[in-house]
Design a protein around this motif. Sequence first.
Motif, mmCIF file in Angstrom:
data_model
loop_
_atom_site.group_PDB
_atom_site.id
_atom_site.type_symbol
_atom_site.label_atom_id
_atom_site.label_comp_id
_atom_site.label_asym_id
_atom_site.label_seq_id
_atom_site.Cartn_x
_atom_site.Cartn_y
_atom_site.Cartn_z
ATOM 1 N N TRP A 65 5.734 7.503 -5.188
ATOM 2 C CA TRP A 65 5.233 8.338 -6.243
ATOM 3 C C TRP A 65 6.520 8.713 -6.835
ATOM 4 O O TRP A 65 7.481 9.347 -6.306
ATOM 5 N N THR B 69 2.669 4.433 -0.662
ATOM 6 C CA THR B 69 3.014 4.351 -2.240
ATOM 7 C C THR B 69 4.130 5.551 -2.457
ATOM 8 O O THR B 69 4.321 6.472 -1.746
ATOM 9 N N GLU C 209 -5.842 5.308 -4.793
ATOM 10 C CA GLU C 209 -5.552 6.340 -5.691
ATOM 11 C C GLU C 209 -6.588 7.292 -5.835
ATOM 12 O O GLU C 209 -6.313 8.746 -6.166
ATOM 13 N N ALA D 47 2.559 5.934 -9.744
ATOM 14 C CA ALA D 47 3.122 5.305 -8.775
ATOM 15 C C ALA D 47 4.031 4.193 -9.143
ATOM 16 O O ALA D 47 3.990 3.646 -10.273
ATOM 17 N N GLU E 42 5.608 1.937 -6.668
ATOM 18 C CA GLU E 42 5.417 0.709 -5.670
ATOM 19 C C GLU E 42 4.415 1.091 -4.426
ATOM 20 O O GLU E 42 4.501 2.322 -4.102
ATOM 21 N N HIS E 43 3.687 -0.018 -4.284
ATOM 22 C CA HIS E 43 2.768 0.046 -3.070
ATOM 23 C C HIS E 43 3.054 -0.865 -1.943
ATOM 24 O O HIS E 43 3.667 -2.010 -2.307
#
Length: 137
Positions: free
Chosen positions: A112, A110, A33, A59, A61-62
């Motif tokens: 976004w 990530t 982040e 966000a 998903e990571h």
Amino acid sequence: MVELSYQTQVQVQPEQIDGLGHVNNVVYLQWVEQVAWQHSQALGLDLAAYQRLDAAMVAREHQLIYKAACFAGQVIELRTWIGQRDLLNLYRHYQFVRCHDQVTVFEGVTRWVCIKLSSGRPTRMPPAFQQAYGVVS
């Protein structure tokens, strides 16, 4: 020209060490982040711009891959770059490297998504976002 990559360095602090003696996995997500936000700010998209444009990247998903441990006092280079993107999404990649031995300790991606702040709903990126993130429509 849009600078689609960014890097900075952090030094591992004692409070970031967990009971197993290495950097806690949550800290890596905080670094994700941190470096993403710093890059966004460097591109001219800070919190004030988000509020003025009534839009933000959030966000969705990571994918996080922990590859090696980090310990107190070590300096870590946080690298990020923007990959695939369209009018709604962008994929930001990360690589964290221990400076003293150049070992990659973490990799991640990530997804976004652009939202309208006033509604919280997905929306197309405003022109300022498209320009900053190098979106080609």
